[in-house]
Enzyme design. Structure first.
Site, PDB file in Angstrom:
ATOM      1  N   HIS A 156       0.832  -1.205   0.000  1.00  0.00           N
ATOM      2  CA  HIS A 156       0.000   0.000   0.000  1.00  0.00           C
ATOM      3  C   HIS A 156       0.869   1.257   0.000  1.00  0.00           C
ATOM      4  O   HIS A 156       0.613   2.208  -0.747  1.00  0.00           O
ATOM      5  CB  HIS A 156      -0.930  -0.026   1.213  1.00  0.00           C
ATOM      6  CG  HIS A 156      -1.914   1.087   1.249  1.00  0.00           C
ATOM      7  ND1 HIS A 156      -1.810   2.130   2.135  1.00  0.00           N
ATOM      8  CD2 HIS A 156      -3.026   1.329   0.506  1.00  0.00           C
ATOM      9  CE1 HIS A 156      -2.826   2.963   1.943  1.00  0.00           C
ATOM     10  NE2 HIS A 156      -3.579   2.500   0.961  1.00  0.00           N
ATOM     11  N   ASP A 166      -6.193   1.669  -2.075  1.00  0.00           N
ATOM     12  CA  ASP A 166      -6.919   1.383  -0.840  1.00  0.00           C
ATOM     13  C   ASP A 166      -7.732   0.095  -0.954  1.00  0.00           C
ATOM     14  O   ASP A 166      -7.760  -0.717  -0.026  1.00  0.00           O
ATOM     15  CB  ASP A 166      -7.840   2.553  -0.477  1.00  0.00           C
ATOM     16  CG  ASP A 166      -7.088   3.792  -0.013  1.00  0.00           C
ATOM     17  OD1 ASP A 166      -5.846   3.737   0.131  1.00  0.00           O
ATOM     18  OD2 ASP A 166      -7.755   4.820   0.200  1.00  0.00           O
TER      19      ASP A 166
END
Length: 122
Positions: A47, A89
């Site tokens: 991420h 996300d």
């Protein structure tokens, strides 16, 4: 936006992002260095790398558009940069759902001094 990331984690992984992932391993939460400690920490590493590739908008502050179709989160909107944030996300929240190693609580509130190894490249 980080608030939307929290919402997606709750929707997809079924857990609070702040509580379960905010202070975990070497990469979950603010900052990040060293080697990811387990699959959950690797989700955060990926991420971070994904956010690092975003250009033209602010992954932590800009809001994006998404919808749910048959229980699946679909990133949308006309702005490709914001759509990229949403994808970062969405992928991370899915990774959290699929790699529930956070129950290994030896990595909760893990000391940064234990994250000194050379970081992997993204």
């Amino acid at each position: 936006h980080l608030m939307q990331f929290e919402t997606l984690i709750k929707k997809i992984a079924g857990r609070s992002g702040v509580w379960f992932y905010g202070f975990y391993g070497c990469y979950c939460g603010s900052g990040g260095r060293g080697k990811p400690k387990d699959a959950t920490d690797r989700c955060c590493f990926v991420h971070d790398c994904c956010y690092g590739k975003v250009t033209g908008c602010d992954p932590k502050m800009d809001f994006y558009t998404y919808s749910e179709e048959n229980g699946v989160v679909v990133c949308g909107g006309d702005d490709p940069c914001k759509k990229q944030i949403c994808e970062c996300d969405r992928v991370a929240a899915t990774c959290f759902r699929d790699n529930k190693t956070y129950d290994n609580n030896k990595y909760w509130f893990y000391p940064a001094k234990n994250c000194q190894e050379e970081s992997e490249p993204c």
